[in-house]
Design a protein around this motif. Structure first.
Motif, PDB file in Angstrom:
ATOM      1  N   PRO A  91       0.814  -1.219   0.000  1.00  9.99           N
ATOM      2  CA  PRO A  91       0.000   0.000   0.000  1.00  9.99           C
ATOM      3  C   PRO A  91       0.844   1.263   0.000  1.00  9.99           C
ATOM      4  O   PRO A  91       2.000   1.269   0.422  1.00  9.99           O
ATOM      5  N   ALA A  92       0.241   2.355  -0.484  1.00  8.00           N
ATOM      6  CA  ALA A  92       0.872   3.670  -0.408  1.00  8.00           C
ATOM      7  C   ALA A  92       1.023   4.036   1.063  1.00  8.00           C
ATOM      8  O   ALA A  92       0.132   3.777   1.871  1.00  8.00           O
ATOM      9  N   LEU A  93       2.153   4.631   1.415  1.00 10.73           N
ATOM     10  CA  LEU A  93       2.418   4.924   2.825  1.00 10.73           C
ATOM     11  C   LEU A  93       2.364   6.406   3.178  1.00 10.73           C
ATOM     12  O   LEU A  93       2.484   6.755   4.340  1.00 10.73           O
ATOM     13  N   GLY A  94       2.184   7.270   2.191  1.00 16.70           N
ATOM     14  CA  GLY A  94       2.026   8.685   2.503  1.00 16.70           C
ATOM     15  C   GLY A  94       0.796   8.880   3.364  1.00 16.70           C
ATOM     16  O   GLY A  94      -0.273   8.385   3.039  1.00 16.70           O
ATOM     17  N   GLY A  95       0.935   9.542   4.470  1.00 17.79           N
ATOM     18  CA  GLY A  95      -0.186   9.796   5.362  1.00 17.79           C
ATOM     19  C   GLY A  95      -0.560   8.631   6.269  1.00 17.79           C
ATOM     20  O   GLY A  95      -1.528   8.719   7.008  1.00 17.79           O
ATOM     21  N   VAL A  96       0.209   7.538   6.228  1.00 19.49           N
ATOM     22  CA  VAL A  96      -0.158   6.360   7.027  1.00 19.49           C
ATOM     23  C   VAL A  96      -0.147   6.653   8.530  1.00 19.49           C
ATOM     24  O   VAL A  96      -0.964   6.095   9.265  1.00 19.49           O
ATOM     25  N   VAL A  97       0.730   7.535   8.985  1.00 20.21           N
ATOM     26  CA  VAL A  97       0.788   7.830  10.420  1.00 20.21           C
ATOM     27  C   VAL A  97      -0.465   8.590  10.863  1.00 20.21           C
ATOM     28  O   VAL A  97      -0.823   8.554  12.035  1.00 20.21           O
ATOM     29  N   GLY A  98      -1.179   9.196   9.948  1.00 20.69           N
ATOM     30  CA  GLY A  98      -2.461   9.812  10.276  1.00 20.69           C
ATOM     31  C   GLY A  98      -3.608   8.809  10.314  1.00 20.69           C
ATOM     32  O   GLY A  98      -4.650   9.060  10.901  1.00 20.69           O
ATOM     33  N   LYS A  99      -3.412   7.650   9.681  1.00 17.00           N
ATOM     34  CA  LYS A  99      -4.453   6.618   9.625  1.00 17.00           C
ATOM     35  C   LYS A  99      -4.264   5.545  10.689  1.00 17.00           C
ATOM     36  O   LYS A  99      -5.229   4.962  11.162  1.00 17.00           O
ATOM     37  N   ARG A 100      -3.025   5.235  11.014  1.00 15.84           N
ATOM     38  CA  ARG A 100      -2.689   4.179  11.971  1.00 15.84           C
ATOM     39  C   ARG A 100      -1.827   4.782  13.070  1.00 15.84           C
ATOM     40  O   ARG A 100      -1.115   5.757  12.851  1.00 15.84           O
ATOM     41  N   THR A 101      -1.854   4.160  14.240  1.00  9.07           N
ATOM     42  CA  THR A 101      -1.019   4.647  15.334  1.00  9.07           C
ATOM     43  C   THR A 101       0.447   4.333  15.034  1.00  9.07           C
ATOM     44  O   THR A 101       0.745   3.393  14.279  1.00  9.07           O
ATOM     45  N   PRO A 102       1.369   5.080  15.624  1.00  3.99           N
ATOM     46  CA  PRO A 102       2.789   4.761  15.447  1.00  3.99           C
ATOM     47  C   PRO A 102       3.120   3.334  15.885  1.00  3.99           C
ATOM     48  O   PRO A 102       3.898   2.639  15.224  1.00  3.99           O
ATOM     49  N   ALA A 103       2.504   2.878  16.974  1.00  2.00           N
ATOM     50  CA  ALA A 103       2.758   1.513  17.446  1.00  2.00           C
ATOM     51  C   ALA A 103       2.280   0.484  16.421  1.00  2.00           C
ATOM     52  O   ALA A 103       2.946  -0.528  16.195  1.00  2.00           O
ATOM     53  N   TYR A 104       1.137   0.734  15.777  1.00  5.08           N
ATOM     54  CA  TYR A 104       0.640  -0.178  14.747  1.00  5.08           C
ATOM     55  C   TYR A 104       1.646  -0.267  13.599  1.00  5.08           C
ATOM     56  O   TYR A 104       1.983  -1.358  13.134  1.00  5.08           O
ATOM     57  N   GLU A 148       9.047   8.118  12.109  1.00  8.66           N
ATOM     58  CA  GLU A 148       9.329   9.563  12.126  1.00  8.66           C
ATOM     59  C   GLU A 148       9.467  10.093  10.698  1.00  8.66           C
ATOM     60  O   GLU A 148       8.960  11.166  10.370  1.00  8.66           O
ATOM     61  N   TYR A 149      10.117   9.331   9.830  1.00  9.81           N
ATOM     62  CA  TYR A 149      10.211   9.720   8.416  1.00  9.81           C
ATOM     63  C   TYR A 149       8.822   9.754   7.778  1.00  9.81           C
ATOM     64  O   TYR A 149       8.479  10.694   7.058  1.00  9.81           O
ATOM     65  N   LEU A 150       8.004   8.744   8.054  1.00 12.54           N
ATOM     66  CA  LEU A 150       6.659   8.699   7.472  1.00 12.54           C
ATOM     67  C   LEU A 150       5.811   9.873   7.920  1.00 12.54           C
ATOM     68  O   LEU A 150       4.904  10.295   7.193  1.00 12.54           O
ATOM     69  N   ARG A 151       6.100  10.419   9.084  1.00  8.23           N
ATOM     70  CA  ARG A 151       5.391  11.628   9.541  1.00  8.23           C
ATOM     71  C   ARG A 151       5.594  12.788   8.588  1.00  8.23           C
ATOM     72  O   ARG A 151       4.755  13.692   8.509  1.00  8.23           O
ATOM     73  N   THR A 152       6.700  12.788   7.868  1.00 13.07           N
ATOM     74  CA  THR A 152       7.016  13.890   6.961  1.00 13.07           C
ATOM     75  C   THR A 152       6.362  13.707   5.589  1.00 13.07           C
ATOM     76  O   THR A 152       6.494  14.581   4.733  1.00 13.07           O
ATOM     77  N   GLN A 153       5.692  12.590   5.391  1.00 16.29           N
ATOM     78  CA  GLN A 153       5.140  12.251   4.065  1.00 16.29           C
ATOM     79  C   GLN A 153       3.616  12.319   4.069  1.00 16.29           C
ATOM     80  O   GLN A 153       2.958  11.591   4.785  1.00 16.29           O
ATOM     81  N   SER A 154       3.067  13.189   3.239  1.00 18.59           N
ATOM     82  CA  SER A 154       1.605  13.291   3.155  1.00 18.59           C
ATOM     83  C   SER A 154       1.086  12.301   2.111  1.00 18.59           C
ATOM     84  O   SER A 154       1.819  11.813   1.273  1.00 18.59           O
ATOM     85  N   ALA A 155      -0.194  12.060   2.152  1.00 20.43           N
ATOM     86  CA  ALA A 155      -0.822  11.125   1.213  1.00 20.43           C
ATOM     87  C   ALA A 155      -0.978  11.721  -0.175  1.00 20.43           C
ATOM     88  O   ALA A 155      -1.107  10.999  -1.144  1.00 20.43           O
TER      89      ALA A 155
END
Length: 159
Positions: A91-104, A148-155
């Motif tokens: 799956p595309a990972l841009g914005g994933v930290v907004g959809k899932r928790t960091p622990a997930y 932390e890197y994924l936090r910088t990436q939007s969907a």
């Protein structure tokens, strides 16, 4: 016309025989049976199953040192299968930290086998993408840096 139908049926039969009859989204033969979602704790439903057993609190701003280390790990280990704004192998990972928790996200990185076997969201992803994410052998620190890197990436923009 009849000859082409016979050839088509023979070809399909051979393809079915070569595949061993396995469905593309079937779990490996040695995988544990699926665990009903009702057997998962509320924490596991939200944060996944794996070595991360407490919520991960993100700072108000991105830790740029961790994000840079996570970017290097992502480019070396994850980019072959994941893009930010489009479905690829995974799956595309841009914005994933907004959809899932960091622990997930960390548990998915660190424990994909058990996630696919027991977690309904991961099982759905496997059904959609028909490719199981391998365990890349990352440490918890490396997985946290990738988050932390994924936090910088939007969907939408990939940045």
């Amino acid at each position: 016309m009849r000859h082409s139908t016979v050839v088509l049926l023979a070809t399909l039969s051979l393809l079915g025989a070569c595949s061993g009859g396995a469905k593309p989204d079937a779990a490996p033969a040695d995988a544990a049976p699926a665990q009903p979602a009702s057997e998962l704790t509320a924490f596991q439903m939200e944060n996944g199953i794996g070595p991360v057993t407490t919520a991960i609190e993100l700072g108000a701003s991105v830790d740029h040192e961790k994000a840079e280390a996570g970017k290097k790990t992502f480019e070396g280990k994850c980019m072959a299968c994941h893009k930010m704004t489009e479905r690829y192998v995974g799956p595309a990972l841009g914005g994933v930290v907004g959809k899932r928790t960091p622990a997930y996200v960390m548990n998915m990185i660190l424990n994909p086998e058990e996630m696919y076997t027991k977690h309904p969201v991961a099982r759905q992803l496997l059904a959609e993408h028909m490719t199981q994410m391998p365990n890349l052998g990352l440490t918890q620190d490396q997985a946290r840096e990738v988050v932390e890197y994924l936090r910088t990436q939007s969907a939408t923009t990939g940045s």
